[in-house]
Design an enzyme around this catalytic site. Structure first.
Site, short mmCIF file in Angstrom:
data_model
loop_
_atom_site.label_atom_id
_atom_site.label_comp_id
_atom_site.label_asym_id
_atom_site.label_seq_id
_atom_site.Cartn_x
_atom_site.Cartn_y
_atom_site.Cartn_z
CG HIS A 43 -17.72 -12.26 0.41
ND1 HIS A 43 -17.72 -12.85 -1.08
CD2 HIS A 43 -16.46 -12.12 0.69
CE1 HIS A 43 -16.53 -12.89 -1.31
NE2 HIS A 43 -15.62 -12.46 -0.70
CE LYS A 99 -13.61 -3.69 25.55
NZ LYS A 99 -12.76 -4.95 26.23
CB CYS A 116 -25.32 -11.67 42.81
SG CYS A 116 -26.59 -11.92 41.73
CD GLU A 123 -17.37 -4.12 27.05
OE1 GLU A 123 -17.96 -4.91 28.05
OE2 GLU A 123 -16.39 -4.59 26.72
CG ASN A 175 -22.87 -13.71 44.70
OD1 ASN A 175 -24.01 -13.25 45.11
ND2 ASN A 175 -21.95 -13.47 44.66
N GLY A 176 -25.07 -17.31 42.25
CA GLY A 176 -25.09 -18.58 41.79
C GLY A 176 -26.50 -18.86 41.38
CE LYS A 232 -13.70 -6.56 34.99
NZ LYS A 232 -13.16 -6.19 33.79
CD1 TRP A 236 -26.17 -7.66 36.35
CD2 TRP A 236 -26.59 -9.91 35.96
NE1 TRP A 236 -26.15 -7.89 35.27
CE2 TRP A 236 -26.55 -8.96 34.70
CE3 TRP A 236 -26.89 -11.12 35.85
CZ2 TRP A 236 -26.69 -9.61 33.33
CZ3 TRP A 236 -26.81 -12.04 34.57
CH2 TRP A 236 -26.64 -11.20 33.50
NE ARG A 256 -19.46 -9.62 41.80
CZ ARG A 256 -18.86 -10.62 41.50
NH1 ARG A 256 -17.52 -10.77 41.68
NH2 ARG A 256 -19.59 -11.71 41.40
CD GLU A 305 -11.14 -6.34 23.32
OE1 GLU A 305 -11.84 -7.31 23.18
OE2 GLU A 305 -11.19 -5.65 24.36
O1 M6R Z 1 -13.43 -12.59 33.56
P1 M6R Z 1 -13.28 -13.20 32.11
O2 M6R Z 1 -11.94 -12.77 31.45
O3 M6R Z 1 -13.48 -14.60 31.89
O4 M6R Z 1 -14.46 -12.32 31.47
C1 M6R Z 1 -14.76 -12.79 30.11
C2 M6R Z 1 -15.79 -11.74 29.57
O5 M6R Z 1 -16.84 -11.85 30.27
C3 M6R Z 1 -15.29 -10.50 29.45
O6 M6R Z 1 -13.92 -10.22 28.87
C4 M6R Z 1 -15.95 -9.35 28.84
O7 M6R Z 1 -16.31 -9.72 27.55
C5 M6R Z 1 -15.65 -7.79 28.92
N1 M6R Z 1 -16.79 -7.13 29.58
C6 M6R Z 1 -15.26 -7.14 27.77
O8 M6R Z 1 -14.93 -5.98 27.73
#
Ligand code: M6R
Length: 606
Positions: A505, A486, A2, A489, A100-101, A601, A74, A27, A482
């Protein structure tokens, strides 16, 4: 997640609020809404969908209002819908609130209010906020007091904006465990959950602290604690440039941010390596203190956690202290063994990730010395930790983290070197080599980016795959993790990462003709072993894509060559082709690269 925007001043509020909301679109959100105060009434416009849909709705309701609050939602409690969108009003329609929250005890409050004849329209936790304020207002007839009493009842996290038709000259804001800032200028005051939302209007910001309640007038701010005692807060000058949050000719923020990596690494290194021994702002550890540390935890979520995994080896080898890397969401609920001899490092690009902040609070309670690494000045995590350090990657807008990761790995390596120098690590030649190699990274990344065209045919070849594996050993394994994150997502392709030796395994059972297997092969000591594992998938028909800094035979479908660097720094180079590959696959599929479905985000809820 949010987003909140608010404005009170001499200008028209709606264009400022819409502009702010669109700056927060990155976000992730599913609905948007605005409440403005005009001619004695609060007018709310909201719906499910994007900010331009909200704009269309507002075009039919012209207004000159110069007070307003706005929100992108959100969904957490209740599906995306007009009714569940913010702002929410109380039963009398006197109060309008964005939030928010999460109000964790909302069902108890809702029950209490329903017992007192209050009715609820939405499924949200937020709707209890205007109604509880209204309940207390009925007995106090004082807006500030009603908000303070309500805030004292809330369990959980909140950043709220409240407008009230009895007090048309102000917005009241309050926060706990959810970020909120107020930007000031001659033309009025700007409220936002994130600085970029209003950065085009001002660079002077108050970064609110937990339990702050603020009366925001057009040219005055009154700060209170939860007991309504007046307190003072200082402004911070934000150095980010508003243009740094525009796309600058790139098709997407993610691509722009991939290309910004040489710069963000240069800026993260800054002057830290200029003197004979590394000096870091805000830290002055002694040999005595560090020699007493018997355990380092590196705690984070998602990509930030991968940055921790990618540097475990550097810390362990240079400092000779055992390092455990964990996901914040697991760490905080597993009663980890922590005491005064523990050093706990928390990494968060946004500095607002709820689990990372929760884990940090726990480590502090148990006596650890805590260090926060964040990309956002004044973010919650930096205020909570004993010590903070900043990556200087600049604002990262795309949901998929790229430049923040490489900046984090850079800063963590520098931190490990800083510790090693204090601990008088004996291999001074290695320390020198690492410092030299750190400085070469930006040019080497530039070289990789110049060859971006190599990645496009691979993207075209594999974009329709339903599953992809990523393999790596040693320092290459976190990079495989990683790369896999990527890809999944932003392309929605199911992908998994494995330590290459684990494949036989179990997972190898899934390999058949044309199954894409992407491997990272950079560690000379381990490469023959990884190559053997790759041969095992070649024999079963897999399509093999290899990112390597070595001269390999042409027995594979695609080889992407990257420059050599020291082993500890390779995760900064080997990830770049994987970022590009994920990007071009997402483009090939016609997806929204910057705003992938279901993701946010900044993950400010557990
Ligand atoms: O803001 P942060 O670094 O704490 O966020 C952590 C994760 O939510 C963030 O890295 C997320 O995995 C990304 N979308 C990956 O691309």
């Amino acid at each position: 997640m949010c987003g909140i925007v608010g404005y009170i001043g001499t200008k028209k509020a709606v264009p400022i609020l819409l502009e702010g909301l669109s700056k927060l679109e990155y976000r992730g959100y599913d609905s948007a809404g605005i409440a403005v105060f005009e001619d004695g009434n609060i007018s709310i416009t909201k719906d499910e969908g994007r900010v331009n849909h909200l704009q269309d709705l507002l075009n039919n309701k012209p207004t000159n209002a110069n007070i307003g609050i706005a929100h992108t939602r959100w969904a957490t409690h209740g599906k995306p819908s007009e009714i569940n969108a913010h702002p929410h009003a109380d039963n009398s329609k006197k109060f309008s609130v964005v939030h928010n929250g999460i109000i964790e005890n909302y069902s108890d409050i809702k029950k209490f209010l329903m017992d007192n004849e209050y009715k609820f329209l939405s499924d949200t936790d937020t709707e209890v906020i205007p109604n509880l304020i209204s309940y207390y207002y009925d007995s106090t007839n004082n807006l500030l007091e009603a908000i303070s009493l309500a805030c004292k009842d809330f369990k959980g996290s909140y950043a709220i904006e409240v407008i009230c038709s009895d007090c048309p000259d102000r917005i009241i804001v309050a926060k706990k465990d959810s970020p909120l800032v107020i930007g000031t200028s001659k033309e009025g005051n700007y409220i936002a959950s994130d600085i970029p939302a209003v950065l085009s209007h001002t660079k002077d910001f108050y970064l609110l602290e937990d339990n702050d309640i603020v009366e925001v007038f057009p040219s005055k701010l009154n700060f209170y604690n939860q007991n309504l005692e007046l307190i003072s807060r200082k402004t911070e000058k934000i150095s980010w440039d508003a243009s740094s949050i525009e796309k600058n000719g790139f098709e997407d923020f993610m691509l722009k941010e991939i290309y910004e990596q040489p710069k963000s690494i240069r800026e993260t290194i800054g002057f830290k390596l200029n003197k004979e021994k590394i000096e870091l702002d805000n830290i002055s550890f002694t040999k005595e203190f560090l020699s007493n540390i018997n355990k380092i935890f590196i705690i984070a979520c998602g990509t930030a956690m991968h940055a921790g995994l990618a540097t475990k080896l550097t810390f362990e080898n240079l400092c000779k202290i055992p390092v455990e890397v964990d996901m914040a969401s697991e760490f905080r609920y597993r009663n980890p063994l922590i005491d005064k001899k523990t050093l706990a490092i928390f990494i968060s690009q946004s500095g607002e990730t709820a689990d990372t902040i929760g884990a940090l609070k726990l480590a502090k309670e148990k006596g650890a010395t805590t260090i926060a690494l964040s990309n956002v000045i004044g973010s919650s995590i930096t205020r909570e930790a004993d010590i903070y350090l900043y990556t200087h990657a600049g604002p990262e807008i795309a949901v998929a983290s790229t430049k923040a990761y490489t900046a984090q790995v850079t800063l963590l390596n520098i931190l490990a070197l800083y510790f090693a120098e204090i601990l008088e690590y004996s291999d001074t030649k290695l320390i020198k080599e690492l410092k030299y190699e750190l400085l070469q990274l930006p040019n080497k990344i530039d070289d990789i980016l110049k060859n971006y065209k190599e990645v496009i045919p691979i993207a075209k070849d594999i974009y329709s795959a339903s599953d992809v594996f990523f393999l790596g050993r040693g320092i290459d394994y976190p990079v495989a993790m990683e790369g896999s994150l990527k890809l999944k997502e932003i392309s929605y392709i199911h992908s998994e990462s494995y330590a290459a030796g684990e494949l036989k395994h179990g997972p190898i059972a899934l390999i058949d003709n044309n199954f894409p297997v992407i491997s990272i092969v950079t560690d000379e000591m381990l490469s023959s072993k990884t190559i053997s594992n790759i041969q095992e998938v070649v024999s079963r028909g897999a399509k093999t894509i290899i990112v390597t800094n070595q001269d390999l035979s042409k027995n594979f479908d695609y080889i992407i060559k990257i420059p050599k660097t020291h082993k500890y720094l390779t995760p900064i180079l080997s990830v770049i082709p994987l970022q590009l590959l994920a990007y071009y696959i997402s483009k090939e599929k016609g997806l929204d690269v910057d705003k992938p479905r279901n993701l946010a985000k900044s993950v400010t809820v557990e």
